[in-house]
Design a protein around this motif. Structure first.
Motif, mmCIF file in Angstrom:
data_model
loop_
_atom_site.group_PDB
_atom_site.id
_atom_site.type_symbol
_atom_site.label_atom_id
_atom_site.label_comp_id
_atom_site.label_asym_id
_atom_site.label_seq_id
_atom_site.Cartn_x
_atom_site.Cartn_y
_atom_site.Cartn_z
ATOM 1 N N PRO A 1 79.778 -11.927 109.468
ATOM 2 C CA PRO A 1 79.670 -11.252 110.771
ATOM 3 C C PRO A 1 79.565 -9.732 110.665
ATOM 4 N N TYR B 1 81.939 -3.004 115.849
ATOM 5 C CA TYR B 1 82.237 -4.440 115.870
ATOM 6 C C TYR B 1 83.639 -4.691 115.319
ATOM 7 N N SER C 1 76.526 -11.531 121.086
ATOM 8 C CA SER C 1 77.639 -10.600 120.900
ATOM 9 C C SER C 1 77.216 -9.410 120.051
ATOM 10 N N PHE C 2 76.438 -9.679 119.000
ATOM 11 C CA PHE C 2 75.970 -8.591 118.141
ATOM 12 C C PHE C 2 74.942 -7.725 118.870
ATOM 13 N N ALA D 1 76.033 -9.103 109.995
ATOM 14 C CA ALA D 1 75.248 -9.332 111.206
ATOM 15 C C ALA D 1 75.362 -8.148 112.165
ATOM 16 N N ALA D 2 76.536 -7.549 112.220
ATOM 17 C CA ALA D 2 76.717 -6.375 113.076
ATOM 18 C C ALA D 2 75.875 -5.202 112.575
ATOM 19 N N ALA E 1 72.194 -5.952 113.444
ATOM 20 C CA ALA E 1 71.899 -5.787 114.867
ATOM 21 C C ALA E 1 71.804 -4.308 115.232
ATOM 22 N N TRP E 2 72.671 -3.519 114.642
ATOM 23 C CA TRP E 2 72.673 -2.071 114.880
ATOM 24 C C TRP E 2 71.339 -1.453 114.443
#
Length: 284
Positions: A186, A173, A162-163, A189-190, A193-194
């Protein structure tokens, strides 16, 4: 940090005709956005219908699904529907996307609850093709008018995929409906990931929380009813994050502000239009 408000489209047995008045009052009050919560197998109002009604009743406020379970839809039909809502609103729509976790929401033949991640990846390609005016699925014409834009996408979910999907396709997100202290991970985590995807700047981060002011017990029961199929553990987490009353709402605003999110959207636990003014008096 901006403050938005949800539409009561998924409060059990809500009166659908409340949506335009709710949207208009929220815009007049000064909320930054109107959000929707979405399921299929529940006696509420479809996200797309609620967003379209809100688009027609407002002029400036952002519209956002937080989140819409998109793999339950045929991709070409949803892409056309979303493009239409965005155009009617004057390009105020952001499409928040999630996979969904309840098997009974998948009611279209051939679009079952398995393989939703792979299907969503394919659907995202279709959305963009439709919005760019390309012919798809053997159609002899584009499905949307010239001038249709790529509707901004945001993603929810907790799985690594998802991320990664958010970092590849999205503008940001949307966090889960949990207490603020549980949302920190989360959101981090976003951000990671970015950065790992080489994206410039930072993802847009939107937090969501339930709130209730009038009949607190009925509001709490409505939220728990909505999540009843998710199991006792999830229901307990969701219940602990419901902001019941002014002090809880103020605490949530402070907590999410400290997490560095861009916007906090309070979803209503009651389909009572007085809740709009009650929330505005506290947070705006």
């Amino acid at each position: 940090m901006k403050i938005g408000i949800g539409l009561p489209n998924q409060v059990r047995e809500m009166r659908p005709s409340i949506i335009p008045a709710w949207a208009s009052q929220a815009e007049t009050a000064g909320f930054s956005s109107l959000g929707t919560v979405g399921r299929i197998s529940y006696p509420g109002l479809m996200d797309t219908v609620a967003l379209a009604a809100a688009a027609g009743a407002t002029n400036t406020i952002e519209l956002i699904s937080n989140i819409m379970i998109t793999p339950v839809w045929p991709a070409t039909l949803l892409a056309k529907e979303v493009a239409g809502i965005d155009a009617v609103s004057g390009h105020r729509l952001t499409l928040g996307i999630g996979l969904g976790g309840r098997p009974d929401d998948f009611v279209v033949d051939g679009l079952g609850p398995r393989g939703t991640g792979k299907r969503l990846d394919q659907d995202l390609e279709v959305y963009r093709s439709v919005w760019r005016g390309e012919t798809v699925d053997g159609a002899s014409n584009p499905l949307v008018p010239t001038g249709t834009r790529d509707v901004p996408l945001m993603f929810g979910g907790m799985a690594p995929a998802s991320f990664e999907r958010m970092a590849r396709w999205g503008a940001g997100y949307i966090g889960p409906s949990v207490p603020a202290e549980m949302a920190a991970q989360p959101f981090d985590a976003a951000r990671a990931a970015w950065t790992n995807a080489g994206r410039e700047g930072s993802p847009r981060l939107v937090a969501i929380a339930y709130c209730v002011f009038g009949d607190v017990e009925r509001g709490r029961a409505n939220v728990l009813d909505y999540y009843s199929s998710a199991g006792e553990q999830v229901m307990g987490i969701i219940s602990s994050g419901i902001c019941a009353g002014p002090d809880a709402v103020r605490s949530a605003v402070q907590a999410y502000s400290e997490l560095g999110v861009d916007e906090l959207i309070f979803n209503p636990a009651l389909a009572d239009i007085d809740e709009v003014a009650r929330l505005a008096d506290i947070v705006l």
